[in-house]
Write a protein that holds these residues in place. Structure first.
Motif, PDB file in Angstrom:
ATOM      1  N   ALA A  85       0.832  -1.210   0.000  1.00  0.00           N
ATOM      2  CA  ALA A  85       0.000   0.000   0.000  1.00  0.00           C
ATOM      3  C   ALA A  85       0.863   1.256   0.000  1.00  0.00           C
ATOM      4  CB  ALA A  85      -0.935  -0.015   1.214  1.00  0.00           C
ATOM      5  N   LEU A  86       1.952   1.252   0.780  1.00  0.00           N
ATOM      6  CA  LEU A  86       2.855   2.408   0.796  1.00  0.00           C
ATOM      7  C   LEU A  86       3.505   2.600  -0.568  1.00  0.00           C
ATOM      8  CD1 LEU A  86       4.462   1.905   4.309  1.00  0.00           C
ATOM      9  CD2 LEU A  86       3.063   3.863   3.592  1.00  0.00           C
ATOM     10  N   GLY A  87       3.807   1.507  -1.243  1.00  0.00           N
ATOM     11  CA  GLY A  87       4.349   1.609  -2.591  1.00  0.00           C
ATOM     12  C   GLY A  87       3.359   2.259  -3.544  1.00  0.00           C
ATOM     13  N   CYS A  88       2.075   1.969  -3.348  1.00  0.00           N
ATOM     14  CA  CYS A  88       1.037   2.582  -4.183  1.00  0.00           C
ATOM     15  C   CYS A  88       0.905   4.075  -3.896  1.00  0.00           C
ATOM     16  CB  CYS A  88      -0.307   1.902  -3.939  1.00  0.00           C
ATOM     17  SG  CYS A  88      -0.407   0.194  -4.498  1.00  0.00           S
ATOM     18  N   LEU A  89       0.992   4.444  -2.615  1.00  0.00           N
ATOM     19  CA  LEU A  89       0.798   5.847  -2.226  1.00  0.00           C
ATOM     20  C   LEU A  89       2.013   6.694  -2.575  1.00  0.00           C
ATOM     21  CD1 LEU A  89      -0.988   5.382   1.217  1.00  0.00           C
ATOM     22  CD2 LEU A  89      -2.007   5.914  -0.982  1.00  0.00           C
ATOM     23  N   GLY A  90       3.199   6.117  -2.432  1.00  0.00           N
ATOM     24  CA  GLY A  90       4.422   6.828  -2.796  1.00  0.00           C
ATOM     25  C   GLY A  90       4.754   7.965  -1.847  1.00  0.00           C
ATOM     26  N   GLY A  91       5.742   8.757  -2.240  1.00  0.00           N
ATOM     27  CA  GLY A  91       6.167   9.884  -1.414  1.00  0.00           C
ATOM     28  C   GLY A  91       7.425   9.572  -0.629  1.00  0.00           C
TER      29      GLY A  91
END
Length: 430
Positions: free
Chosen positions: A379-385
């Protein structure tokens, strides 16, 4: 042996709160057995280790469940209830299948079946029938409940593999009583889905490759409830914000549209029917007329505040094991367990793309369950930043589980690839 009158049996079933009661014989279901074995051989039932060819050989032969079986009483109970209030905020929220908004239906229906069996025992004695023998089923036992429902006339097979009923659509729970009592059999319904294939095209994961065929491996209900391991990466983006079950193939069904449209025209009673209503229902049943269709407001299936239809996602990631038990005990969601539910929440947050979820997902990277950590990384990979990238890099240094490490590496690669695409796009705009 004299065949017993079925009208009082059906009348009592309505009094107990069942919405449809039909009867079929206890003959085997050879065509169902053939289809089940074909689906198992084709791999369509993968992930359900208990669904074996040996099980099919038992479940399709009622006399293997009860040697003296003569009849099967098929039952259906509608679980439609009012929609929960629409949240008036912009928080990221998930979706839960309608059947799971209230109490665990097994806990609602099983006591009614036991009460029904007790009544049947006394009824058989009064009518000079045999001493009752019975087996009770609510979809967890070895009984092909949809095949029974179809042959008994409860409904017909929908192309999405559910049973569609007249009056209630597919929004029903099925149950059965296999018994040694000789009872008159009802006829199957002469109905089908015609040319409609809306459900096939609506399924986002392609779990309905052909009419009446379900690929269990791709079904969102399976992925969010029965699957104990990681959700295949290629299917995650297709799941949207569904965190427990899926109603899409039912929501697009024209039969169900008719049911929902008619709800405002039906007489709506309180929980169950009042005594005089029950007498009227029983009298109608005994007269041989078709029973009036009622929508009962069952408190058991009403949306529970702790469940609802669209729960806020970010707080769910903070649930401890004890908090999960307190909140979801005696609901269908209990079946997914904490790690399964939080896994699903991570996927939903990754799909929604709300940056406010990043702190909660970073915290989930340290969850005690590897399953949760791995999907939080995705999920963090999808959200990025930058915040997400730093958290993933830091976690990679201390993560010992090989699957989670792979998820982190893939998440970082996904973010890197996205950054490269953005840089290339910016160059072209210049």
């Amino acid at each position: 042996m004299n065949v017993l009158d079925a009208a009082p049996i059906k009348a009592y079933g309505y009094e107990l709160g069942f919405d449809l009661i039909r009867i079929t014989g206890a003959e085997a279901f050879p065509e169902t057995e053939r289809v089940i074995k074909e689906r198992i051989a084709a791999g369509l039932m993968e992930g359900l280790p208990w669904f074996t060819s040996e099980r099919a050989e038992v479940s399709c032969h009622p006399d293997a469940l009860l040697p003296e079986a003569r009849s099967i009483i098929a039952l259906a109970m509608c679980y439609l209830s009012e929609e929960p209030e629409e949240p008036q905020d912009d928080q990221p929220r998930g979706r839960i299948s309608r059947y799971a908004w209230g109490a665990d239906y097994h806990e609602v229906i099983k006591p009614k079946l036991k009460q029904f069996a007790d009544w049947l025992r006394e009824y058989a004695r009064r009518e000079g029938g045999p001493e009752l023998e019975a087996r009770l089923f609510v979809d967890t036992g070895r009984m092909v409940d949809r095949a029974v429902a179809q042959r008994a006339g409860i409904g017909w097979y929908g192309k999405n593999t559910t049973i569609l009923t007249r009056g209630w659509g597919s929004w029903v729970f099925l149950a059965e009583i296999v018994t040694n009592l000789p009872l008159p059999a009802d006829e199957p319904l002469q109905a089908n889905c015609g040319k409609c294939e809306r459900c096939l095209y609506a399924c986002p994961t392609g779990a309905l490759p052909a009419p009446y065929v379900l690929d269990n491996r791709r079904c969102i209900s399976y992925l969010t409830i029965e699957l104990r391991g990681s959700i295949p990466r290629e299917l995650r983006p297709l799941m949207g914000n569904l965190i427990f079950g899926c109603d899409i193939c039912q929501e697009v069904c024209p039969v169900n549209h008719v049911v929902e449209k008619r709800l405002g025209l039906r007489q709506i009673g309180p929980t169950g029917m009042q005594a005089e209503d029950r007498r009227t229902e029983a009298e109608v049943t005994r007269s041989g007329q078709r029973p009036q269709i009622w929508l009962r407001r069952r408190d058991e299936f009403r949306p529970r505040p702790q469940v609802g239809g669209a729960p806020e996602l970010i707080p769910l990631l903070a649930l401890s094991e004890e908090e999960f038990r307190t909140r979801f005990r005696h609901t269908p969601i209990w079946r997914a367990k904490r790690r399964g539910l939080l896994r699903n929440v991570c996927v939903a947050l990754g799909n929604l793309g709300d940056q406010r979820a990043i702190p909660a997902l970073i915290h989930a990277l340290s969850d005690t369950e590897a399953l949760v950590r791995g999907h939080a990384a995705w999920a963090l990979g999808c959200l990025g930043g930058e915040e997400a990238r730093q958290a993933l890099t830091a976690r990679l240094e201390q993560e010992g589980d090989p699957e989670v490490r792979q998820e982190i590496l893939q998440a970082l690669a996904m973010m890197g690839s996205r950054n490269e695409e953005e840089d290339e796009s910016n160059k072209k705009r210049r």
